[in-house]
Write a protein that holds these residues in place. Structure first.
Motif, PDB file in Angstrom:
ATOM      1  N   HIS A 102       0.791  -1.248   0.000  1.00 46.95           N
ATOM      2  CA  HIS A 102       0.000   0.000   0.000  1.00 46.95           C
ATOM      3  C   HIS A 102       0.816   1.288   0.000  1.00 46.95           C
ATOM      4  CE1 HIS A 102      -3.869  -2.033   0.565  1.00 46.95           C
ATOM      5  NE2 HIS A 102      -3.195  -2.892   1.309  1.00 46.95           N
ATOM      6  N   ARG A 103       2.125   1.205   0.378  1.00 47.64           N
ATOM      7  CA  ARG A 103       2.986   2.402   0.449  1.00 47.64           C
ATOM      8  C   ARG A 103       2.284   3.572   1.153  1.00 47.64           C
ATOM      9  NH1 ARG A 103       6.769   1.657  -3.907  1.00 47.64           N
ATOM     10  NH2 ARG A 103       6.989  -0.590  -4.073  1.00 47.64           N
ATOM     11  N   PRO A 104       1.850   3.392   2.408  1.00 47.96           N
ATOM     12  CA  PRO A 104       1.123   4.457   3.103  1.00 47.96           C
ATOM     13  C   PRO A 104       2.015   5.669   3.373  1.00 47.96           C
ATOM     14  CG  PRO A 104       1.770   2.751   4.640  1.00 47.96           C
ATOM     15  CD  PRO A 104       2.120   2.245   3.280  1.00 47.96           C
ATOM     16  N   ASP A 105       1.390   6.814   3.640  1.00 47.78           N
ATOM     17  CA  ASP A 105       2.151   8.022   4.003  1.00 47.78           C
ATOM     18  C   ASP A 105       2.642   7.924   5.441  1.00 47.78           C
ATOM     19  OD1 ASP A 105       1.556   9.398   1.533  1.00 47.78           O
ATOM     20  OD2 ASP A 105      -0.499   9.563   2.286  1.00 47.78           O
ATOM     21  N   ILE A 106       1.817   7.320   6.294  1.00 44.71           N
ATOM     22  CA  ILE A 106       2.137   7.197   7.714  1.00 44.71           C
ATOM     23  C   ILE A 106       1.845   5.765   8.153  1.00 44.71           C
ATOM     24  CG2 ILE A 106       1.469   7.900  10.080  1.00 44.71           C
ATOM     25  CD1 ILE A 106       2.866  10.179   8.703  1.00 44.71           C
ATOM     26  N   THR A 107       2.768   5.198   8.961  1.00 44.32           N
ATOM     27  CA  THR A 107       2.549   3.873   9.542  1.00 44.32           C
ATOM     28  C   THR A 107       2.525   4.004  11.063  1.00 44.32           C
ATOM     29  OG1 THR A 107       3.675   2.793   7.695  1.00 44.32           O
ATOM     30  CG2 THR A 107       3.454   1.511   9.715  1.00 44.32           C
ATOM     31  N   LEU A 108       1.489   3.435  11.682  1.00 44.19           N
ATOM     32  CA  LEU A 108       1.394   3.398  13.147  1.00 44.19           C
ATOM     33  C   LEU A 108       1.845   2.009  13.581  1.00 44.19           C
ATOM     34  CD1 LEU A 108      -2.175   4.977  13.462  1.00 44.19           C
ATOM     35  CD2 LEU A 108       0.041   6.170  13.444  1.00 44.19           C
ATOM     36  N   MET A 109       2.908   1.938  14.400  1.00 43.82           N
ATOM     37  CA  MET A 109       3.549   0.652  14.686  1.00 43.82           C
ATOM     38  C   MET A 109       3.605   0.355  16.183  1.00 43.82           C
ATOM     39  SD  MET A 109       5.226  -1.847  13.040  1.00 43.82           S
ATOM     40  CE  MET A 109       5.930  -1.164  11.528  1.00 43.82           C
ATOM     41  N   ASP A 110       3.003  -0.773  16.564  1.00 43.17           N
ATOM     42  CA  ASP A 110       3.135  -1.271  17.933  1.00 43.17           C
ATOM     43  C   ASP A 110       4.514  -1.928  18.058  1.00 43.17           C
ATOM     44  OD1 ASP A 110       2.531  -2.107  20.511  1.00 43.17           O
ATOM     45  OD2 ASP A 110       1.489  -3.913  19.848  1.00 43.17           O
ATOM     46  N   LEU A 147      -3.173  11.467  18.798  1.00 45.58           N
ATOM     47  CA  LEU A 147      -2.818  10.728  17.581  1.00 45.58           C
ATOM     48  C   LEU A 147      -2.988  11.548  16.306  1.00 45.58           C
ATOM     49  CD1 LEU A 147      -1.892   8.090  16.244  1.00 45.58           C
ATOM     50  CD2 LEU A 147      -4.290   7.438  16.073  1.00 45.58           C
ATOM     51  N   LEU A 148      -4.129  12.184  16.129  1.00 36.39           N
ATOM     52  CA  LEU A 148      -4.405  12.890  14.867  1.00 36.39           C
ATOM     53  C   LEU A 148      -3.421  14.024  14.635  1.00 36.39           C
ATOM     54  CD1 LEU A 148      -8.309  12.907  15.097  1.00 36.39           C
ATOM     55  CD2 LEU A 148      -6.867  11.344  13.765  1.00 36.39           C
ATOM     56  N   ALA A 149      -3.136  14.800  15.704  1.00 38.00           N
ATOM     57  CA  ALA A 149      -2.165  15.903  15.578  1.00 38.00           C
ATOM     58  C   ALA A 149      -0.777  15.358  15.264  1.00 38.00           C
ATOM     59  CB  ALA A 149      -2.138  16.719  16.872  1.00 38.00           C
ATOM     60  N   THR A 150      -0.437  14.213  15.871  1.00 39.89           N
ATOM     61  CA  THR A 150       0.885  13.594  15.630  1.00 39.89           C
ATOM     62  C   THR A 150       0.991  13.112  14.185  1.00 39.89           C
ATOM     63  OG1 THR A 150       0.995  12.907  17.954  1.00 39.89           O
ATOM     64  CG2 THR A 150       2.505  11.823  16.433  1.00 39.89           C
ATOM     65  N   ILE A 151      -0.067  12.493  13.676  1.00 46.75           N
ATOM     66  CA  ILE A 151      -0.061  12.034  12.267  1.00 46.75           C
ATOM     67  C   ILE A 151       0.171  13.226  11.337  1.00 46.75           C
ATOM     68  CG2 ILE A 151      -1.544  11.165  10.388  1.00 46.75           C
ATOM     69  CD1 ILE A 151      -2.801   9.240  12.436  1.00 46.75           C
ATOM     70  N   ARG A 152      -0.551  14.320  11.577  1.00 49.28           N
ATOM     71  CA  ARG A 152      -0.414  15.501  10.697  1.00 49.28           C
ATOM     72  C   ARG A 152       0.991  16.107  10.793  1.00 49.28           C
ATOM     73  NH1 ARG A 152      -5.990  16.403  12.640  1.00 49.28           N
ATOM     74  NH2 ARG A 152      -7.350  15.795  10.899  1.00 49.28           N
ATOM     75  N   ALA A 153       1.532  16.145  12.018  1.00 52.07           N
ATOM     76  CA  ALA A 153       2.869  16.730  12.208  1.00 52.07           C
ATOM     77  C   ALA A 153       3.941  15.895  11.511  1.00 52.07           C
ATOM     78  CB  ALA A 153       3.180  16.846  13.703  1.00 52.07           C
ATOM     79  N   VAL A 154       3.874  14.570  11.684  1.00 48.56           N
ATOM     80  CA  VAL A 154       4.876  13.685  11.064  1.00 48.56           C
ATOM     81  C   VAL A 154       4.722  13.710   9.542  1.00 48.56           C
ATOM     82  CG1 VAL A 154       5.626  11.268  10.851  1.00 48.56           C
ATOM     83  CG2 VAL A 154       5.157  12.241  13.112  1.00 48.56           C
ATOM     84  N   HIS A 155       3.487  13.768   9.060  1.00 50.85           N
ATOM     85  CA  HIS A 155       3.241  13.855   7.615  1.00 50.85           C
ATOM     86  C   HIS A 155       3.842  15.141   7.050  1.00 50.85           C
ATOM     87  CE1 HIS A 155       0.690  14.540   3.944  1.00 50.85           C
ATOM     88  NE2 HIS A 155       1.125  13.322   3.748  1.00 50.85           N
ATOM     89  N   ALA A 156       3.845  16.206   7.861  1.00 51.75           N
ATOM     90  CA  ALA A 156       4.407  17.496   7.420  1.00 51.75           C
ATOM     91  C   ALA A 156       5.934  17.531   7.550  1.00 51.75           C
ATOM     92  CB  ALA A 156       3.794  18.637   8.237  1.00 51.75           C
TER      93      ALA A 156
END
Length: 204
Positions: free
Chosen positions: A46-54, A111-120
């Motif tokens: 899928h080549r995602p923009d962000i991966t959330l990893m346990d 989580l949502l703010a972190t996803i947006r920050a890392v994506h940026a």
């Protein structure tokens, strides 16, 4: 649209993340994985923009999965979600290439703010994780052999048994134990194991 992959062996947490991301107009959950190996396969597919990893997953742990993904895709942006705030775990995750380390207890709020920050393109380390890192600045790092000894202490072995298993003299093991107690600031062997687990130096 920020395309997200989530990897966690707890179906309930994945369900919560699915609901959080599903409610956002600028995000889309494109894949889920329940093991480290599956996370690598889903990333490839899928080549995602962000991966959330346990970090704690069967088959291949999160650190190994991060290393494997980033070996193939150096630009992969990975956020670690963990129940552990131990500084050693955090350092391992960041060294493997994670861009952020978020405690699972804060997922709903951050989580949502972190996803947006890392994506940026930013790196995000929450204050409580950063303070744990600052507290231990490297002078108390255990050597690989000391970690082996601590792991065997945690498994309930006496010095003589540790010496036999690691092919060392018993006096050498005693010296390692003294060093471990001193470096960790522990009162006794049990205390050393407790600190080792809390900081992520060893896992049971």
């Amino acid at each position: 649209m920020i395309r997200v992959l989530t990897a966690d062996d707890h179906a309930l947490l994945r369900k919560g993340i699915r609901a959080l991301i599903g409610a956002e107009s600028d995000m889309q959950l494109v894949a889920e994985a329940s093991t480290g190996r599956e996370a690598v396969e889903q990333y490839r597919a899928h080549r995602p923009d962000i991966t959330l990893m346990d970090l704690q997953m069967p088959d291949m742990n999160g650190i190994e999965a991060i290393i494997s993904i980033r070996d193939e895709f150096p630009d992969a942006r990975i956020i670690v979600l963990s129940t552990y705030s131990g500084d050693v775990q955090v350092v391992r995750a960041l060294k493997a290439g994670a861009r952020s380390y978020l405690l699972k207890g804060n997922v709903n709020k951050e989580l949502l703010a972190t996803i947006r920050a890392v994506h940026a393109g930013h790196k995000q380390i929450p204050p409580e994780v950063a303070s744990g890192l600052a507290e231990h600045t490297g002078e108390d790092d255990l050597s690989a052999r000391e970690i082996d000894v601590l792991r065997l202490i945690a498994a309930g072995n006496a010095n003589k048994e540790i010496a036999a298993q690691l092919n060392l003299a018993e006096d050498t093991v005693k010296r390692h134990v003294t060093n471990i107690l001193s470096k960790l600031g522990a009162n006794d062997r049990t205390h050393a194991v407790t600190i080792g687990l809390k900081r992520g130096i060893i896992e049971l």
